[in-house]
Design a protein around this motif. Structure first.
Motif, PDB file in Angstrom:
ATOM      1  N   LEU A 142      -4.481  47.530  22.881  1.00  0.00           N
ATOM      2  CA  LEU A 142      -3.377  47.823  23.794  1.00  0.00           C
ATOM      3  C   LEU A 142      -2.458  48.880  23.200  1.00  0.00           C
ATOM      4  O   LEU A 142      -2.032  49.810  23.900  1.00  0.00           O
ATOM      5  CB  LEU A 142      -2.595  46.541  24.089  1.00  0.00           C
ATOM      6  CG  LEU A 142      -1.395  46.672  25.037  1.00  0.00           C
ATOM      7  CD1 LEU A 142      -1.862  47.136  26.418  1.00  0.00           C
ATOM      8  CD2 LEU A 142      -0.655  45.338  25.151  1.00  0.00           C
ATOM      9  N   ALA A 143      -2.161  48.757  21.918  1.00  0.00           N
ATOM     10  CA  ALA A 143      -1.305  49.748  21.250  1.00  0.00           C
ATOM     11  C   ALA A 143      -1.939  51.127  21.297  1.00  0.00           C
ATOM     12  O   ALA A 143      -1.280  52.133  21.577  1.00  0.00           O
ATOM     13  CB  ALA A 143      -1.044  49.311  19.808  1.00  0.00           C
ATOM     14  N   ARG A 144      -3.234  51.181  21.015  1.00  0.00           N
ATOM     15  CA  ARG A 144      -3.940  52.463  21.039  1.00  0.00           C
ATOM     16  C   ARG A 144      -3.925  53.067  22.448  1.00  0.00           C
ATOM     17  O   ARG A 144      -3.759  54.284  22.620  1.00  0.00           O
ATOM     18  CB  ARG A 144      -5.376  52.258  20.563  1.00  0.00           C
ATOM     19  CG  ARG A 144      -6.127  53.554  20.270  1.00  0.00           C
ATOM     20  CD  ARG A 144      -7.589  53.266  19.949  1.00  0.00           C
ATOM     21  NE  ARG A 144      -7.741  52.458  18.743  1.00  0.00           N
ATOM     22  CZ  ARG A 144      -7.794  52.950  17.511  1.00  0.00           C
ATOM     23  NH1 ARG A 144      -7.688  54.259  17.325  1.00  0.00           N
ATOM     24  NH2 ARG A 144      -7.963  52.152  16.471  1.00  0.00           N
ATOM     25  N   LYS A 145      -4.063  52.213  23.446  1.00  0.00           N
ATOM     26  CA  LYS A 145      -4.125  52.679  24.833  1.00  0.00           C
ATOM     27  C   LYS A 145      -2.811  53.326  25.276  1.00  0.00           C
ATOM     28  O   LYS A 145      -2.813  54.263  26.080  1.00  0.00           O
ATOM     29  CB  LYS A 145      -4.471  51.507  25.749  1.00  0.00           C
ATOM     30  CG  LYS A 145      -4.716  51.883  27.198  1.00  0.00           C
ATOM     31  CD  LYS A 145      -5.153  50.671  28.005  1.00  0.00           C
ATOM     32  CE  LYS A 145      -5.390  51.030  29.465  1.00  0.00           C
ATOM     33  NZ  LYS A 145      -5.820  49.841  30.246  1.00  0.00           N
ATOM     34  N   THR A 146      -1.684  52.845  24.762  1.00  0.00           N
ATOM     35  CA  THR A 146      -0.393  53.409  25.163  1.00  0.00           C
ATOM     36  C   THR A 146      -0.134  54.768  24.520  1.00  0.00           C
ATOM     37  O   THR A 146       0.776  55.483  24.939  1.00  0.00           O
ATOM     38  CB  THR A 146       0.766  52.475  24.768  1.00  0.00           C
ATOM     39  OG1 THR A 146       0.835  52.360  23.344  1.00  0.00           O
ATOM     40  CG2 THR A 146       0.621  51.102  25.399  1.00  0.00           C
ATOM     41  N   GLY A 147      -0.895  55.108  23.473  1.00  0.00           N
ATOM     42  CA  GLY A 147      -0.659  56.353  22.758  1.00  0.00           C
ATOM     43  C   GLY A 147       0.238  56.185  21.551  1.00  0.00           C
ATOM     44  O   GLY A 147       0.629  57.176  20.926  1.00  0.00           O
ATOM     45  N   ALA A 148       0.570  54.930  21.215  1.00  0.00           N
ATOM     46  CA  ALA A 148       1.396  54.673  20.035  1.00  0.00           C
ATOM     47  C   ALA A 148       0.681  55.139  18.775  1.00  0.00           C
ATOM     48  O   ALA A 148      -0.543  55.310  18.759  1.00  0.00           O
ATOM     49  CB  ALA A 148       1.728  53.180  19.945  1.00  0.00           C
ATOM     50  N   ASP A 149       1.428  55.315  17.706  1.00  0.00           N
ATOM     51  CA  ASP A 149       0.863  55.786  16.442  1.00  0.00           C
ATOM     52  C   ASP A 149       0.200  54.670  15.645  1.00  0.00           C
ATOM     53  O   ASP A 149      -0.544  54.950  14.701  1.00  0.00           O
ATOM     54  CB  ASP A 149       1.952  56.429  15.583  1.00  0.00           C
ATOM     55  CG  ASP A 149       2.512  57.683  16.232  1.00  0.00           C
ATOM     56  OD1 ASP A 149       1.822  58.713  16.214  1.00  0.00           O
ATOM     57  OD2 ASP A 149       3.630  57.624  16.777  1.00  0.00           O
ATOM     58  N   GLY A 150       0.478  53.430  15.994  1.00  0.00           N
ATOM     59  CA  GLY A 150      -0.116  52.327  15.264  1.00  0.00           C
ATOM     60  C   GLY A 150       0.527  51.014  15.632  1.00  0.00           C
ATOM     61  O   GLY A 150       1.339  50.929  16.559  1.00  0.00           O
ATOM     62  N   ILE A 151       0.176  49.985  14.881  1.00  0.00           N
ATOM     63  CA  ILE A 151       0.707  48.646  15.110  1.00  0.00           C
ATOM     64  C   ILE A 151       0.989  47.985  13.771  1.00  0.00           C
ATOM     65  O   ILE A 151       0.226  48.136  12.812  1.00  0.00           O
ATOM     66  CB  ILE A 151      -0.276  47.795  15.956  1.00  0.00           C
ATOM     67  CG1 ILE A 151       0.301  46.389  16.219  1.00  0.00           C
ATOM     68  CG2 ILE A 151      -1.641  47.709  15.299  1.00  0.00           C
ATOM     69  CD1 ILE A 151      -0.514  45.595  17.226  1.00  0.00           C
ATOM     70  N   LYS A 152       2.120  47.290  13.696  1.00  0.00           N
ATOM     71  CA  LYS A 152       2.497  46.533  12.504  1.00  0.00           C
ATOM     72  C   LYS A 152       2.435  45.052  12.854  1.00  0.00           C
ATOM     73  O   LYS A 152       3.150  44.592  13.748  1.00  0.00           O
ATOM     74  CB  LYS A 152       3.901  46.928  12.047  1.00  0.00           C
ATOM     75  CG  LYS A 152       4.018  48.394  11.657  1.00  0.00           C
ATOM     76  CD  LYS A 152       5.434  48.759  11.253  1.00  0.00           C
ATOM     77  CE  LYS A 152       5.527  50.236  10.871  1.00  0.00           C
ATOM     78  NZ  LYS A 152       6.906  50.625  10.462  1.00  0.00           N
ATOM     79  N   LEU A 153       1.564  44.332  12.156  1.00  0.00           N
ATOM     80  CA  LEU A 153       1.368  42.904  12.392  1.00  0.00           C
ATOM     81  C   LEU A 153       2.048  42.130  11.275  1.00  0.00           C
ATOM     82  O   LEU A 153       1.829  42.410  10.093  1.00  0.00           O
ATOM     83  CB  LEU A 153      -0.122  42.575  12.434  1.00  0.00           C
ATOM     84  CG  LEU A 153      -0.933  43.300  13.529  1.00  0.00           C
ATOM     85  CD1 LEU A 153      -2.411  43.256  13.213  1.00  0.00           C
ATOM     86  CD2 LEU A 153      -0.661  42.680  14.893  1.00  0.00           C
ATOM     87  N   ARG A 154       2.868  41.154  11.649  1.00  0.00           N
ATOM     88  CA  ARG A 154       3.615  40.377  10.658  1.00  0.00           C
ATOM     89  C   ARG A 154       3.488  38.890  10.958  1.00  0.00           C
ATOM     90  O   ARG A 154       3.635  38.458  12.097  1.00  0.00           O
ATOM     91  CB  ARG A 154       5.106  40.773  10.672  1.00  0.00           C
ATOM     92  CG  ARG A 154       5.357  42.209  10.328  1.00  0.00           C
ATOM     93  CD  ARG A 154       6.832  42.540  10.325  1.00  0.00           C
ATOM     94  NE  ARG A 154       7.398  42.580  11.680  1.00  0.00           N
ATOM     95  CZ  ARG A 154       8.381  41.801  12.099  1.00  0.00           C
ATOM     96  NH1 ARG A 154       8.892  40.882  11.300  1.00  0.00           N
ATOM     97  NH2 ARG A 154       8.848  41.923  13.312  1.00  0.00           N
TER      98      ARG A 154
END
Length: 286
Positions: A142-154
């Motif tokens: 989903l993050a990739r689909k929006t065009g975001a630069d990445g995802i931080k999982l915590r």
């Protein structure tokens, strides 16, 4: 506006005197930065007038002025996305509208592209709990689909409200009790620390949640700001971070927490894309 609230005038007065002590500024903590009507003015002043790297965390609901945010000079924005469906997202982000958040993220990506800017970096900021741990791959997609630069999982941990039913089941995401030994608290190196909305300079990000928070000073209550910031008392309070009684209850002291950062579009690959487009344009015009 609450009495003593930090407006731009007070913030500027503080930064004009203290900026030389500060490397970077993070707008993060107990609140949504874009609730403040002068938030973008704060960022623009820090980034352009003072040359500071500025990042912020947002629930994404009020990040609607995409062009204003991109033009502000913001270096990084981390937007809370905690589910792939509305029901999953709002379980933690009560009142959050996942559709609106995703549209605001896409608008930021479009504005950055339209203005031919590299920043701000745009990341999903996801808390992994029992309610979404099986959807981490979906969240990455989903993050990739929006065009975001990445995802931080915590990984989630809640020693304040003791909500054990939120703890992930999968071992990868669960907090691991830290082995005995000295914890190198990062706030020992953070001279200024956390500047709260009312001018209180807190020791660390966990201090405001404690029944007896450690307030090093109030920046709005003194006419001798630089003297106070440079005093031995102030330095001593900072150097002792990690050793106060309430530090023993700090999640970061007690546990190694799960953290993972997945970057989709490294700087080099994006720069290469700009070069390819420029060469293509040159070729077409010749």
């Amino acid at each position: 506006k609450p009495k003593g609230m930090m407006d731009f005038g007070r913030f500027r007065a503080f930064m004009d005197r203290a900026a030389f002590l500060i490397d970077r500024v993070e707008l993060v903590g107990s609140g949504e930065p874009f609730l403040h009507p002068e938030c973008l003015q704060f960022i623009d002043y820090l980034a352009r007038d003072k040359g500071k790297a500025v990042s912020c965390c947002s629930n994404g609901m009020l990040a609607a002025d995409a062009e204003g945010i991109v033009k502000s000079g913001l270096r990084e924005i981390n937007i809370d996305v905690d589910g792939v469906t509305q029901g999953q997202h709002e379980r933690y982000r009560v009142g959050g509208d996942l559709g609106k958040v995703l549209e605001n993220i896409k608008a930021l990506v479009r504005a950055r592209r339209r203005l031919h800017l590299e920043f701000p970096k745009i990341y999903f900021d996801t808390i992994v709990s029992r309610h979404n741990e099986n959807n981490c791959r979906d969240l990455v997609r989903l993050a990739r689909k929006t065009g975001a630069d990445g995802i931080k999982l915590r990984g989630i941990i809640d020693d304040i409200h003791h909500t054990e039913d939120w703890a992930p089941v999968q071992g990868k995401f669960r907090p691991v009790p830290r082995r005995s030994g000295i914890f190198d608290c990062p706030f020992r190196q953070a001279l200024v620390g956390i500047l709260s909305w009312d001018g209180d300079i807190q020791l660390c990000c966990m201090s405001p949640n404690h029944p007896e928070p450690l307030v090093k000073m109030n920046a709005f209550a003194t006419d001798r700001l630089l003297e106070e910031l440079g005093s031995e008392r102030f330095f001593a309070l900072t150097r002792a971070a990690g050793s106060y009684p309430f530090c023993r209850t700090c999640s970061f002291v007690r546990y190694d927490l799960y953290q993972e950062e997945i970057i989709f579009r490294p700087l080099l690959s994006r720069a290469a894309g700009y070069v390819r487009r420029a060469l293509s344009s040159f070729k077409n015009c010749c």
